[in-house]
Scaffold this active site. Structure first.
Site, PDB file in Angstrom:
ATOM      1  N   SER A  66       0.812  -1.217   0.000  1.00 50.89           N
ATOM      2  CA  SER A  66       0.000   0.000   0.000  1.00 50.89           C
ATOM      3  C   SER A  66       0.845   1.266   0.000  1.00 50.89           C
ATOM      4  O   SER A  66       1.978   1.287   0.493  1.00 50.89           O
ATOM      5  CB  SER A  66      -0.927   0.004   1.215  1.00 50.89           C
ATOM      6  OG  SER A  66      -1.768  -1.124   1.188  1.00 50.89           O
TER       7      SER A  66
HETATM    8  N1  SAH Z   1      -1.196  -4.714   4.006  1.00 47.50           N
HETATM    9  C1  SAH Z   1      -0.374  -4.802   2.821  1.00 47.50           C
HETATM   10  C2  SAH Z   1      -1.185  -4.653   1.547  1.00 47.50           C
HETATM   11  C3  SAH Z   1      -1.273  -5.923   0.805  1.00 47.50           C
HETATM   12  S1  SAH Z   1      -2.378  -5.857  -0.603  1.00 47.50           S
HETATM   13  C4  SAH Z   1       0.707  -3.729   2.902  1.00 47.50           C
HETATM   14  O1  SAH Z   1       1.019  -3.293   3.974  1.00 47.50           O
HETATM   15  O2  SAH Z   1       1.273  -3.368   1.881  1.00 47.50           O
HETATM   16  C5  SAH Z   1      -3.809  -6.630   0.079  1.00 47.50           C
HETATM   17  C6  SAH Z   1      -3.641  -8.065   0.489  1.00 47.50           C
HETATM   18  O3  SAH Z   1      -4.935  -8.555   0.828  1.00 47.50           O
HETATM   19  C7  SAH Z   1      -3.119  -8.999  -0.585  1.00 47.50           C
HETATM   20  O4  SAH Z   1      -1.914  -9.585  -0.137  1.00 47.50           O
HETATM   21  C8  SAH Z   1      -4.219 -10.047  -0.746  1.00 47.50           C
HETATM   22  O5  SAH Z   1      -3.741 -11.351  -0.981  1.00 47.50           O
HETATM   23  C9  SAH Z   1      -4.936  -9.941   0.591  1.00 47.50           C
HETATM   24  N2  SAH Z   1      -6.309 -10.441   0.610  1.00 47.50           N
HETATM   25  C10 SAH Z   1      -7.277 -10.295  -0.315  1.00 47.50           C
HETATM   26  N3  SAH Z   1      -8.409 -10.921   0.084  1.00 47.50           N
HETATM   27  C11 SAH Z   1      -8.137 -11.475   1.309  1.00 47.50           C
HETATM   28  C12 SAH Z   1      -8.898 -12.266   2.240  1.00 47.50           C
HETATM   29  N4  SAH Z   1     -10.157 -12.618   2.000  1.00 47.50           N
HETATM   30  N5  SAH Z   1      -8.293 -12.655   3.369  1.00 47.50           N
HETATM   31  C13 SAH Z   1      -6.997 -12.326   3.646  1.00 47.50           C
HETATM   32  N6  SAH Z   1      -6.240 -11.594   2.818  1.00 47.50           N
HETATM   33  C14 SAH Z   1      -6.793 -11.163   1.653  1.00 47.50           C
END
Ligand code: SAH
Length: 215
Positions: A66
């Site tokens: 993010s």
């Molecule tokens: N928090 C991260 C952002 C990752 S992007 C950061 O600090 O950069 C969002 C993430 O959500 C992805 O890795 C994706 O695999 C996860 N995601 C999507 N749907 C999900 C679900 N139902 N349960 C858990 N994780 C999920």
């Protein structure tokens, strides 16, 4: 002070924090945490020179780390006028936001549905000695029953409807923030008040979708 932080990136990180301040982030606790966590260790070597740019960057598996402003903004909404308390993050990716949450709260749980990303999160957080963050390979649509209720819930993936399980796991007085919408999304705050759930909307954002199940 976090472990594993070299001097090299400290100045770039200080500039990132300055930029966040200019963009309107005011909470000193949030700015301090953003200044503590070395974002470059969460990013592939090839992109490391862009680690402190204010953009989302690819993580692999079609996912993104993010944007710093959005991480700071969502957490500022959650922490304003209180402490984060027991916190649940849905969508840990490789753990960047979890690390920020871990600087701000003693009790953090983070779930991720893609196993190899979770492994990377585990390694990154171990390197920073943020061992109090509990990571779980699970579908965040279901929340995390065994650790509920939570004072704070943050979603890092977008959905058009707040999963019911998450509302059920939000403690009285608790706050949840999430990107709400499909292609067009806004930051949506839900507060669990005595009168029920109260929603407030903030900035437009763009997140990857919240998907069902695990891989
Ligand atoms: N928090 C991260 C952002 C990752 S992007 C950061 O600090 O950069 C969002 C993430 O959500 C992805 O890795 C994706 O695999 C996860 N995601 C999507 N749907 C999900 C679900 N139902 N349960 C858990 N994780 C999920």
């Amino acid at each position: 002070m976090l472990a594993g932080i070299g001097m090299t990136s400290q100045r770039t990180r200080a500039r990132m924090v300055e930029r966040l301040r200019e963009q309107g982030i005011r909470d000193d606790r949030v700015l301090h945490a953003m200044g503590q966590v070395p974002r470059h260790i969460f990013i592939e070597q090839a992109l490391a020179n862009r680690a402190y740019d204010d953009t989302a960057l690819p993580l692999g598996f079609g996912q993104t780390i993010s944007q710093p402003y959005v991480v700071a903004k969502m957490i500022e909404i959650l922490i304003e006028g209180r402490e984060l308390g027991k916190t649940l993050e849905i969508g840990a990716g490789c753990g960047y936001q979890a690390a920020i949450l871990g600087v701000l709260s003693k009790q953090v749980f983070a779930v991720e549905r893609i196993a190899p990303l979770l492994d990377r999160a585990r390694e990154n957080l171990r390197q920073l000695k943020l061992s109090h963050i509990r990571l779980k390979h699970a579908d965040g649509n279901l929340g995390l029953r065994e650790a509920a209720p939570f004072d704070t819930i943050i979603l890092a993936a977008a959905t058009r409807q707040t999963p019911q399980a998450l509302l059920a796991q939000l403690a009285p007085g608790g706050r949840l923030v999430m990107p709400l919408g499909s292609t067009e999304q806004v930051i949506n705050l839900i507060e669990h008040t005595e009168r029920g759930f109260v929603e407030t909307q903030f900035d437009a954002v763009r997140f990857v979708p919240l998907l069902p199940g695990v891989e």
